[in-house]
Design a protein around this motif. Sequence first.
Motif, PDB file in Angstrom:
ATOM      1  N   VAL A  91      39.891  41.449  35.317  1.00 45.60           N
ATOM      2  CA  VAL A  91      39.615  40.345  34.399  1.00 45.60           C
ATOM      3  C   VAL A  91      39.488  39.039  35.172  1.00 45.60           C
ATOM      4  CG1 VAL A  91      40.664  38.942  32.608  1.00 45.60           C
ATOM      5  CG2 VAL A  91      40.635  41.422  32.372  1.00 45.60           C
ATOM      6  N   ALA A  92      40.416  38.819  36.073  1.00 39.43           N
ATOM      7  CA  ALA A  92      40.372  37.573  36.853  1.00 39.43           C
ATOM      8  C   ALA A  92      39.076  37.490  37.651  1.00 39.43           C
ATOM      9  CB  ALA A  92      41.577  37.513  37.785  1.00 39.43           C
ATOM     10  N   GLU A  93      38.664  38.604  38.252  1.00 41.24           N
ATOM     11  CA  GLU A  93      37.428  38.589  39.038  1.00 41.24           C
ATOM     12  C   GLU A  93      36.213  38.381  38.154  1.00 41.24           C
ATOM     13  OE1 GLU A  93      37.778  42.348  40.861  1.00 41.24           O
ATOM     14  OE2 GLU A  93      38.954  41.622  42.567  1.00 41.24           O
ATOM     15  N   ASN A  94      36.251  38.959  36.955  1.00 37.88           N
ATOM     16  CA  ASN A  94      35.168  38.755  36.009  1.00 37.88           C
ATOM     17  C   ASN A  94      35.002  37.280  35.698  1.00 37.88           C
ATOM     18  OD1 ASN A  94      33.542  40.856  34.271  1.00 37.88           O
ATOM     19  ND2 ASN A  94      35.382  41.900  34.947  1.00 37.88           N
ATOM     20  N   ILE A  95      36.124  36.652  35.396  1.00 35.29           N
ATOM     21  CA  ILE A  95      36.061  35.238  35.030  1.00 35.29           C
ATOM     22  C   ILE A  95      35.633  34.402  36.230  1.00 35.29           C
ATOM     23  CG2 ILE A  95      37.383  33.295  34.142  1.00 35.29           C
ATOM     24  CD1 ILE A  95      39.209  35.283  32.783  1.00 35.29           C
ATOM     25  N   LYS A 103      29.534  29.282  44.899  1.00 35.47           N
ATOM     26  CA  LYS A 103      30.182  28.919  46.144  1.00 35.47           C
ATOM     27  C   LYS A 103      31.220  27.821  45.957  1.00 35.47           C
ATOM     28  CE  LYS A 103      26.727  30.886  48.989  1.00 35.47           C
ATOM     29  NZ  LYS A 103      25.694  31.218  48.154  1.00 35.47           N
ATOM     30  N   ILE A 104      31.975  27.921  44.891  1.00 37.40           N
ATOM     31  CA  ILE A 104      33.072  26.972  44.675  1.00 37.40           C
ATOM     32  C   ILE A 104      34.262  27.464  45.470  1.00 37.40           C
ATOM     33  CG2 ILE A 104      34.575  26.031  42.882  1.00 37.40           C
ATOM     34  CD1 ILE A 104      32.345  26.130  40.988  1.00 37.40           C
ATOM     35  N   THR A 105      35.097  26.540  45.933  1.00 34.56           N
ATOM     36  CA  THR A 105      36.199  26.924  46.821  1.00 34.56           C
ATOM     37  C   THR A 105      37.189  27.831  46.095  1.00 34.56           C
ATOM     38  OG1 THR A 105      37.563  25.065  46.172  1.00 34.56           O
ATOM     39  CG2 THR A 105      36.064  24.730  48.040  1.00 34.56           C
ATOM     40  N   LYS A 106      37.875  28.643  46.893  1.00 38.37           N
ATOM     41  CA  LYS A 106      38.794  29.625  46.315  1.00 38.37           C
ATOM     42  C   LYS A 106      39.898  28.960  45.518  1.00 38.37           C
ATOM     43  CE  LYS A 106      38.434  33.824  48.968  1.00 38.37           C
ATOM     44  NZ  LYS A 106      38.789  34.192  50.323  1.00 38.37           N
ATOM     45  N   ASP A 107      40.403  27.841  46.014  1.00 39.36           N
ATOM     46  CA  ASP A 107      41.489  27.165  45.303  1.00 39.36           C
ATOM     47  C   ASP A 107      41.017  26.678  43.955  1.00 39.36           C
ATOM     48  OD1 ASP A 107      42.798  25.781  48.351  1.00 39.36           O
ATOM     49  OD2 ASP A 107      43.411  27.545  47.198  1.00 39.36           O
ATOM     50  N   GLU A 108      39.830  26.060  43.962  1.00 43.12           N
ATOM     51  CA  GLU A 108      39.290  25.541  42.717  1.00 43.12           C
ATOM     52  C   GLU A 108      39.065  26.683  41.726  1.00 43.12           C
ATOM     53  OE1 GLU A 108      38.916  22.620  41.686  1.00 43.12           O
ATOM     54  OE2 GLU A 108      37.517  22.774  40.019  1.00 43.12           O
ATOM     55  N   ILE A 109      38.567  27.802  42.240  1.00 43.26           N
ATOM     56  CA  ILE A 109      38.342  28.954  41.371  1.00 43.26           C
ATOM     57  C   ILE A 109      39.657  29.375  40.720  1.00 43.26           C
ATOM     58  CG2 ILE A 109      37.732  31.388  41.305  1.00 43.26           C
ATOM     59  CD1 ILE A 109      35.649  30.920  43.366  1.00 43.26           C
ATOM     60  N   ARG A 110      40.667  29.505  41.558  1.00 40.78           N
ATOM     61  CA  ARG A 110      41.951  29.961  41.029  1.00 40.78           C
ATOM     62  C   ARG A 110      42.455  29.002  39.959  1.00 40.78           C
ATOM     63  NH1 ARG A 110      45.596  30.492  45.728  1.00 40.78           N
ATOM     64  NH2 ARG A 110      43.670  31.227  46.649  1.00 40.78           N
ATOM     65  N   ARG A 112      40.751  26.967  37.995  1.00 36.05           N
ATOM     66  CA  ARG A 112      39.981  27.009  36.757  1.00 36.05           C
ATOM     67  C   ARG A 112      40.220  28.288  35.976  1.00 36.05           C
ATOM     68  NH1 ARG A 112      34.285  24.177  36.472  1.00 36.05           N
ATOM     69  NH2 ARG A 112      33.682  24.486  38.613  1.00 36.05           N
ATOM     70  N   VAL A 113      40.328  29.401  36.706  1.00 42.26           N
ATOM     71  CA  VAL A 113      40.578  30.684  36.023  1.00 42.26           C
ATOM     72  C   VAL A 113      41.912  30.607  35.280  1.00 42.26           C
ATOM     73  CG1 VAL A 113      41.080  33.124  36.370  1.00 42.26           C
ATOM     74  CG2 VAL A 113      39.188  32.070  37.594  1.00 42.26           C
ATOM     75  N   ARG A 114      42.903  30.050  35.966  1.00 44.86           N
ATOM     76  CA  ARG A 114      44.232  29.931  35.349  1.00 44.86           C
ATOM     77  C   ARG A 114      44.148  29.094  34.078  1.00 44.86           C
ATOM     78  NH1 ARG A 114      48.812  30.910  38.654  1.00 44.86           N
ATOM     79  NH2 ARG A 114      47.832  32.772  37.952  1.00 44.86           N
ATOM     80  N   ARG A 115      43.427  27.979  34.169  1.00 44.43           N
ATOM     81  CA  ARG A 115      43.362  27.061  33.033  1.00 44.43           C
ATOM     82  C   ARG A 115      42.712  27.743  31.833  1.00 44.43           C
ATOM     83  NH1 ARG A 115      39.909  22.476  31.809  1.00 44.43           N
ATOM     84  NH2 ARG A 115      38.634  23.119  33.578  1.00 44.43           N
ATOM     85  N   VAL A 116      41.604  28.414  32.094  1.00 39.90           N
ATOM     86  CA  VAL A 116      40.894  29.079  31.012  1.00 39.90           C
ATOM     87  C   VAL A 116      41.728  30.219  30.437  1.00 39.90           C
ATOM     88  CG1 VAL A 116      38.972  30.623  30.610  1.00 39.90           C
ATOM     89  CG2 VAL A 116      38.576  28.478  31.748  1.00 39.90           C
ATOM     90  N   ALA A 117      42.426  30.941  31.316  1.00 43.43           N
ATOM     91  CA  ALA A 117      43.255  32.049  30.838  1.00 43.43           C
ATOM     92  C   ALA A 117      44.342  31.539  29.902  1.00 43.43           C
ATOM     93  CB  ALA A 117      43.861  32.790  32.025  1.00 43.43           C
TER      94      ALA A 117
END
Lengths: 357, 296, 303
Positions: A91-95, A103-110, A112-117
Motif C-alpha cells: 500500500v505504501a509503495e502504491n501511494i 523523482k521526489i526525494t525519499k524523505d519528502e515521499i515518506r 507525504r505518504v504518512r500525511r495522506v495515510a
Amino acid sequence: MKVKFDNVTKRFGNRAVVDRLSLAIDEGEFVVLLGPSGCGKTTTLRMLAGLEDVTAGDILIGDVRVNEVPPQHRDIAMVFQSYALYPHMTVAENIAYPLRVRKITKDEIRRRVRRVAEMLEIQSYLSNRPRELSGGERQRVALARAIVREPRVYLMDEPLSNLDARLRVQMRGELKRLQHDLGTTTVYVTHDQAEAMTLAHRVAVLSSGQLQQFDTPMNIYHRPANRFVAEFVGTPGMNFIEGRVDHRTGTFSGRGVVLSLNDPQLQRLKGRERATLGIRSEHVQVAAAERDGWLRAVVYVTELMGNETLCFLQLGDEKIIARASADFRAEMETSVWTRLDMDKADFFDAESGEALR
Amino acid sequence: MTAQTRQAKLSNQNGASSMRQSRRARLVIYITLILAVVAALAPVYWMLTISLKSEVDQFASPPRWLLFSPTLAHYAEAFVSRSFGQYLATSATVAVLSTICSVTLGTFAAYGLARFRMPAKLNRRLSLWILSTRMFPPIVSAVPLFMMMRDLRLLNTMAALVIVYTAFNLPFVVWMMRGFFQELPRELEEAAMVDGDSRLGALFRIILPLVVPGLAATAVFCLIMSWNEFLLALVLTQTDAAMTLPVGIAGRVTQYEIKWGVMSAAGVVAMLPILIFAMAVQRYLVRGLSLGAVKG
Amino acid sequence: MSAQPSPTSQKKPTRWRWREPSLAYVLIAPTVAVLLALSVYPLIYAVKVAFQSGTGESTHWTLEHFTRLLSDGFFLAALGHTLLYAAAALTFEFLLGLGLALLVDRPLRGRGLFRALLLVPMMLPPVVVGVVWRLMLNPDFGAINGTLRSVGFNTDMLTWTASPKLAMLSVIAVDVWQWTPFIFLVLLAGLQAMPQEPYEAARLDGSSAWQTFRYITLPLLKPAMLIALLLRTMDLLRVFDQIFILTEGGPGFATETVSLYIYRAAFRFFDFGYAAAMSFVLLIITNLISAGYIRLLQRQEAA
C-alpha cells in the motif's frame, strides 16, 4: 483549477459517443457526470484524463488547451472503478508511486505518504498488499494515491460502485468531506443518482452522448429540463401520464382519468393538444376512505419500506406510485382514494420531452 | 418421473453397494495409473542402469534391472576422455544465449501487440504470421539456412546456432507473452500514466514485475527447446567446435562400434537439466505446449 | 493548497504529439526483422532453388524438380510412411491419452505426482529418446527381448528396428510412448476447466456414466481435443529426430519419412533443388491439414 469542455465530440467509427458537450466547471467545484450505461460519461472523463483522443472540440484545464497533452503531463489524478492498484506493491509503495516517478526525494515521499495515510486512516495496513485488503480498504488506498500528488483536478470513475450498499453510503459522506477539506476541482462519474444528488455542487446529466441538463442537484430534482432528467433522478421515479389537453374545459385527460388544470398551467400548455404530465410520488396522496374531490384507484401492490409505504396504484388505465405514511395498509386489488397535488405537477412536450415552463 | 421416484433413485445411489463399487473402481484406477507410470519411466530407468553398469552386466541375460554393481567409468570416459564435456558446454552456452535474445526481443514485441491500439486487422495478421513461422517443418528452412550460413561463413560456429535458435523461439515467446500481457487489466498502465509515468516506465515498473512467473516459464521453455533441438544443429555443425550434445550423441550412435555405456551416460546428462527445468514449470506446461490455446 | 501549475507540466512543450502506435512499431520491429531474415528469407531462397536447375551460367527456371517428385518411388514411399506413421501414432496417442485423462480427472491422492511422472517421456530430448529405445529394442541385450526371453519367448524374429516388417511398428510405438503424455496433459487441462453445472444437472436427470460422457464431456472437450490433435499432427508430419536415431530411415528405406528423405537428398546427394521442392510439398500438405483443423476449431468456437 477550472475545467472547460468546449463542444467536445468523440466518435468511434461513425457513432458519436459524446456529442458536442460543453461544460464550464469552476475552481474547487464537485461536478458529477450522471447518466445510464453507455451515455458517454466515462468516455468524457477519459478524454479529460488524456486516455482517449478527442475527435472534435477542445478541453481546457486552467485556461490551457490540453487536447494534445499526454496524461502524465496534465497534472490530474484518477480513481478507477476497479481501483487499479499495483498488485505487486505494498500500500505504501502504491501511494508513493506517483511521487517516485516524479523523482521526489525519499524523505519528502515518506512525509507525504504518512500525511495522506493519516487523512484517510489507513496507517495500519501500509505494508500490506492490495489482495489482502477488503473492497473498502482498497478504495481508500486508491484515493490516497490520488490525493498524495496534490493535483489540479481529481477524476473519479464510479469509485463506489464495487462496494456493498452500507459501505457506499458511508464512503459517500467521507468523500464529500474530503473534497471540502481539500478544495480541489473534482469530476465524478456515476450512474447512481443518489450519489450525484448527495455529492455534487452541480450535476451534468447525460444521455446518448448529449448533455441534458447541468445544474445544482436541487434544480435538477425540482426543475428538470426534460422528461429524461425527470425520470432518471429520484427514487421511485416520477410518475408520467400522457394525455390530451382540453382548453375549453380546462382539463387534462389520460387513459381513464381526468384532472383539472389551473390557469398558469393552461397558459403553459397554450396551443397544445397533447402533453405529458409528470408528478413525483411524494405529491400523490392516498387514503383508505373516500374524500371529497379525490379519485378512486385500485391497489396493485404495496411495499412496506419501514419509514414509509409505497403504493403502486392503477388510476383508470394509468399506473402511478404514491408515497404514504409508514402505517398505511391496503390489500391488493382493493380500492383506495388518491389525490394528485396538481400545483406540484410538471408538464413535458409529448414528443421531445422538453419541460414546458 | 415424479419427484418421489427421483428422490428414491438418488437415495439408492448412496447405498452400501455403491460404496463397494467405488472402492473397487478406485483400485483399478490406481493400478492403471501405476502401470502407466512404470511404462513411462522404465525405459528411462533402463538407460540409467546401462550408464552405470559394467560391460558384463550390460549384456547379461536375463536383463538385470536392479542387481548390479554400479560404476562411474562410463561417465568419466564420456566427459573426460571424449568430447562430451565440450558438447555439454556448447549446448548450455547456445541455449542460454539464444534464450536471452529471444525472450528480450519477443517480450517487447508481445507487449506491442498486446497493448497498443493498432488497426485490429493488422494486429491479427501480424500475430498469425508470427505463429505460422512456428508451424514450418524445420527441414524446410534447414536447407536454405545451411546455404545461408555457408555463404556467411558461419557454418560450424556457435553464433550460427544462437542466431537460428533465437529466430526459432521468437514466435513462441511472442505468443506466450502476449497471452500473459493480455491477462493484465489495461487500467494498470492507465493508472501509471495518470500517476505520471511514461509508457516505457510503466512497462518496466508495473507490468513486467507482474508477468515474472510467465516470463520465467517462457524462458525455461526456450531453454528446453534449444537444448533438445537436433535437426538444425545437425545440419549446421559438423565439427567438434560447435557441436551440441544431441548431435554429439547421435554422431556416436550411427557409428559401427557403439559404446552403449558412454552413450547412456551422455544421454543421462543430456536429460537431467531438462527434467529439472520441466518440473519447475509444470504449472505452465500445458499452456506452453499448446501455444496458449489451453490454459492448464 | 496552491493553485500553481506543477513543474512537470511546464517542462514538456504541449506541442509533443503522443502517438501510441509508433511506440508499438518500435517494440515490434526488431522481432519482425529477425523473423524476416531467418524465416522469410530462407523461404524465398528455397523458392529460388526449388524452381531452378543447373549451376552458374546454365541456371534456368524449371519445374523439373516437381515433376520428378510425381514419379519418384522413394518420395511416394516416404509420403506413404509419413501418413501411416502420423495416422497410427495419432490414433493410439489419442485413445490412450483420453483414457488416462479421464482416469486422472477426479480427486485422487498423489494426482500431482502421477502427472509429474507421466510428463517425463515428452520432455526428453528426442535424441535421448532414440538412445533409450535403441537400448530397449536391441535384439541381443535390450530389455524388451531380454524380458521376453526370460519368460520363454523365442525372440529370434524380433529384430525390431532391423526388421523391415517391425521397424515401422517400433518407431510408431516409440512415438506413442513419448507423446501420449502430451495429449493426456492437454485433455486433462480441458477436463479440469469444464464447468460443473452440466454434470450436476445430468446427475439429477438420471444420466448414466456413458451418456454423460457422450453427450456432455465429449462436446465440451472438443476444443481441447482439436488443439491437441492439431499440434500433434503438425509434429508428426515433420518427424525427423527420433527416427533418425532409431533407424536412420532403415532398414533399407522402410521407415524413411518425408523429412528424412529431404535430408538425404540435401546432405547426402547435395541435390538442393530437389530437396527444396520436396520441402514445399511438405509445407503445403502441412498447411492444408492445419488449415482444416483451424477451420474446425473456428466453427467450434462460433458455436
